[in-house]
Scaffold this motif. Sequence first.
Motif, PDB file in Angstrom:
ATOM      1  N   LEU A  44       0.826  -1.217   0.000  1.00  0.00           N
ATOM      2  CA  LEU A  44       0.000   0.000   0.000  1.00  0.00           C
ATOM      3  C   LEU A  44       0.860   1.267   0.000  1.00  0.00           C
ATOM      4  N   VAL A  45       2.006   1.208   0.650  1.00  0.00           N
ATOM      5  CA  VAL A  45       2.931   2.353   0.613  1.00  0.00           C
ATOM      6  C   VAL A  45       3.430   2.566  -0.815  1.00  0.00           C
ATOM      7  N   ARG A  46       3.820   1.454  -1.464  1.00  0.00           N
ATOM      8  CA  ARG A  46       4.369   1.530  -2.826  1.00  0.00           C
ATOM      9  C   ARG A  46       3.349   2.112  -3.810  1.00  0.00           C
ATOM     10  N   ASP A  47       2.114   1.652  -3.725  1.00  0.00           N
ATOM     11  CA  ASP A  47       1.122   2.016  -4.758  1.00  0.00           C
ATOM     12  C   ASP A  47       0.218   3.176  -4.367  1.00  0.00           C
ATOM     13  N   HIS A  48       0.108   3.462  -3.093  1.00  0.00           N
ATOM     14  CA  HIS A  48      -0.891   4.451  -2.686  1.00  0.00           C
ATOM     15  C   HIS A  48      -0.349   5.565  -1.789  1.00  0.00           C
ATOM     16  N   GLY A  49       0.958   5.550  -1.562  1.00  0.00           N
ATOM     17  CA  GLY A  49       1.568   6.692  -0.893  1.00  0.00           C
ATOM     18  C   GLY A  49       1.234   6.881   0.577  1.00  0.00           C
ATOM     19  N   PHE A  50       0.888   5.789   1.235  1.00  0.00           N
ATOM     20  CA  PHE A  50       0.692   5.920   2.686  1.00  0.00           C
ATOM     21  C   PHE A  50       2.051   5.997   3.381  1.00  0.00           C
ATOM     22  N   THR A  51       2.055   6.535   4.582  1.00  0.00           N
ATOM     23  CA  THR A  51       3.211   6.405   5.469  1.00  0.00           C
ATOM     24  C   THR A  51       2.935   5.242   6.414  1.00  0.00           C
ATOM     25  N   HIS A  52       3.888   4.313   6.481  1.00  0.00           N
ATOM     26  CA  HIS A  52       3.707   3.104   7.286  1.00  0.00           C
ATOM     27  C   HIS A  52       4.388   3.271   8.635  1.00  0.00           C
ATOM     28  N   LEU A  53       3.634   3.108   9.708  1.00  0.00           N
ATOM     29  CA  LEU A  53       4.228   3.111  11.049  1.00  0.00           C
ATOM     30  C   LEU A  53       3.867   1.795  11.723  1.00  0.00           C
ATOM     31  N   SER A  54       4.879   0.981  12.012  1.00  0.00           N
ATOM     32  CA  SER A  54       4.642  -0.282  12.707  1.00  0.00           C
ATOM     33  C   SER A  54       4.901  -0.072  14.190  1.00  0.00           C
ATOM     34  N   ALA A  55       3.874  -0.334  14.995  1.00  0.00           N
ATOM     35  CA  ALA A  55       4.028  -0.156  16.449  1.00  0.00           C
ATOM     36  C   ALA A  55       5.148  -1.044  16.973  1.00  0.00           C
ATOM     37  N   GLY A  56       5.198  -2.292  16.471  1.00  0.00           N
ATOM     38  CA  GLY A  56       6.243  -3.216  16.926  1.00  0.00           C
ATOM     39  C   GLY A  56       7.634  -2.704  16.562  1.00  0.00           C
ATOM     40  N   ASP A  57       7.783  -2.171  15.343  1.00  0.00           N
ATOM     41  CA  ASP A  57       9.097  -1.645  14.930  1.00  0.00           C
ATOM     42  C   ASP A  57       9.485  -0.432  15.778  1.00  0.00           C
ATOM     43  N   LEU A  58       8.528   0.436  16.060  1.00  0.00           N
ATOM     44  CA  LEU A  58       8.842   1.616  16.896  1.00  0.00           C
ATOM     45  C   LEU A  58       9.252   1.177  18.300  1.00  0.00           C
ATOM     46  N   LEU A  59       8.573   0.157  18.823  1.00  0.00           N
ATOM     47  CA  LEU A  59       8.938  -0.348  20.162  1.00  0.00           C
ATOM     48  C   LEU A  59      10.334  -0.970  20.146  1.00  0.00           C
ATOM     49  N   ARG A  60      10.633  -1.741  19.078  1.00  0.00           N
ATOM     50  CA  ARG A  60      11.973  -2.356  19.018  1.00  0.00           C
ATOM     51  C   ARG A  60      13.057  -1.278  18.901  1.00  0.00           C
ATOM     52  N   ALA A  61      12.774  -0.208  18.156  1.00  0.00           N
ATOM     53  CA  ALA A  61      13.759   0.874  18.043  1.00  0.00           C
ATOM     54  C   ALA A  61      13.946   1.574  19.391  1.00  0.00           C
ATOM     55  N   GLU A  62      12.855   1.782  20.103  1.00  0.00           N
ATOM     56  CA  GLU A  62      12.956   2.430  21.418  1.00  0.00           C
ATOM     57  C   GLU A  62      13.709   1.514  22.403  1.00  0.00           C
ATOM     58  N   GLN A  63      13.447   0.225  22.308  1.00  0.00           N
ATOM     59  CA  GLN A  63      14.136  -0.748  23.162  1.00  0.00           C
ATOM     60  C   GLN A  63      15.645  -0.650  22.973  1.00  0.00           C
ATOM     61  N   ASP A  64      16.079  -0.434  21.750  1.00  0.00           N
ATOM     62  CA  ASP A  64      17.512  -0.414  21.442  1.00  0.00           C
ATOM     63  C   ASP A  64      18.132   0.973  21.526  1.00  0.00           C
ATOM     64  N   ARG A  65      17.325   1.985  21.795  1.00  0.00           N
ATOM     65  CA  ARG A  65      17.858   3.346  21.829  1.00  0.00           C
ATOM     66  C   ARG A  65      18.674   3.549  23.102  1.00  0.00           C
ATOM     67  N   PRO A  66      19.942   3.921  22.953  1.00  0.00           N
ATOM     68  CA  PRO A  66      20.757   4.121  24.158  1.00  0.00           C
ATOM     69  C   PRO A  66      20.099   5.153  25.070  1.00  0.00           C
ATOM     70  N   GLY A  67      20.021   4.835  26.352  1.00  0.00           N
ATOM     71  CA  GLY A  67      19.462   5.794  27.303  1.00  0.00           C
ATOM     72  C   GLY A  67      17.967   5.673  27.490  1.00  0.00           C
ATOM     73  N   SER A  68      17.304   4.808  26.719  1.00  0.00           N
ATOM     74  CA  SER A  68      15.862   4.681  26.912  1.00  0.00           C
ATOM     75  C   SER A  68      15.567   4.089  28.284  1.00  0.00           C
ATOM     76  N   GLN A  69      14.597   4.696  28.969  1.00  0.00           N
ATOM     77  CA  GLN A  69      14.228   4.135  30.275  1.00  0.00           C
ATOM     78  C   GLN A  69      13.261   2.964  30.116  1.00  0.00           C
ATOM     79  N   PHE A  70      12.833   2.701  28.897  1.00  0.00           N
ATOM     80  CA  PHE A  70      11.821   1.659  28.680  1.00  0.00           C
ATOM     81  C   PHE A  70      12.382   0.380  28.067  1.00  0.00           C
ATOM     82  N   GLY A  71      13.712   0.349  27.825  1.00  0.00           N
ATOM     83  CA  GLY A  71      14.300  -0.786  27.107  1.00  0.00           C
ATOM     84  C   GLY A  71      13.951  -2.135  27.705  1.00  0.00           C
ATOM     85  N   ASP A  72      14.173  -2.289  29.016  1.00  0.00           N
ATOM     86  CA  ASP A  72      13.950  -3.608  29.629  1.00  0.00           C
ATOM     87  C   ASP A  72      12.468  -3.969  29.647  1.00  0.00           C
TER      88      ASP A  72
END
Length: 230
Positions: A44-72
């Motif tokens: 849908l992003v490719r053909d219809h120009g939506f912006t895709h936000l995956s909650a799981g991907d955002l959580l995994r990025a926050e988990q790995d962000r140095p200094g995040s208080q929410f990693g564990d």
Amino acid sequence: MPAVEAPSGSSPSKSTPTFSPQDVTVLFVLGGPGAGKGTQCANLVRDHGFTHLSAGDLLRAEQDRPGSQFGDLIRNCIRNGEIVPMEVTVRLLENAMDEAITRRQSNTNNNNSSSGDRKSRFLIDGFPRKMDQALRFEEAVCPARLVLFYDCPEAEMERRLLERGKTSGRADDNADSIRKRFRTFVDTSMPVVEYYEAQGRAVRVDATPGPDAVYEDTRAKLASRLGEDF
Ligand code: UDP
Ligand code: MG
């Protein structure tokens, strides 16, 4: 700026959403683990120009962000197939929407491109998985236009996840975590799907066939709900 921080002007108890559905279109994309949400969102992003936000991907990025208080906290929830407290996820999504909208505005200003003619449109993938998230997001961030629900039998989802687990590197693509994720999906996330179905805001797609057939069905159903040139 830390990933979990309010955009200026927002506060947890406000009664007006940050984004108006007149300016921003939100589609929630739900389905059990392995139902194919990410694959269809990419189409849908490719053909219809939506912006895709995956909650799981955002959580995994926050988990790995140095200094995040929410990693564990995030790491434990993901491995156990549990839902991270909604404040964290809603804030990550709100910040990501804010960034995407700002980026789009500055692109439009810089290159005179026509992207400013259309509203910002988001696919929010894997969210909301629990009623409290649904209510909070719609009240504080943006009311959703529709929910795309990918309906797939557990046996097929399990097969796909175990296959994906061979290469995904995801800490939750193993038999034990998969069992817990299925349980959370049935007990906690299906009530969200039913809530939107009862309101006539859900679009159910059979996710059992191969990706191309599922995409065709997705496009046909979205066209009938949003208009042919969605
Ligand atoms: N998760 C969460 N809240 C959300 C979305 C995801 O807590 O709103 C966590 C939850 O533990 C879930 C994991 O992140 O099992 C993986 O989510 P993802 O959407 O990546 O899984 P998928 O749907 O792709 O199987
Ligand atoms: Mg996914």
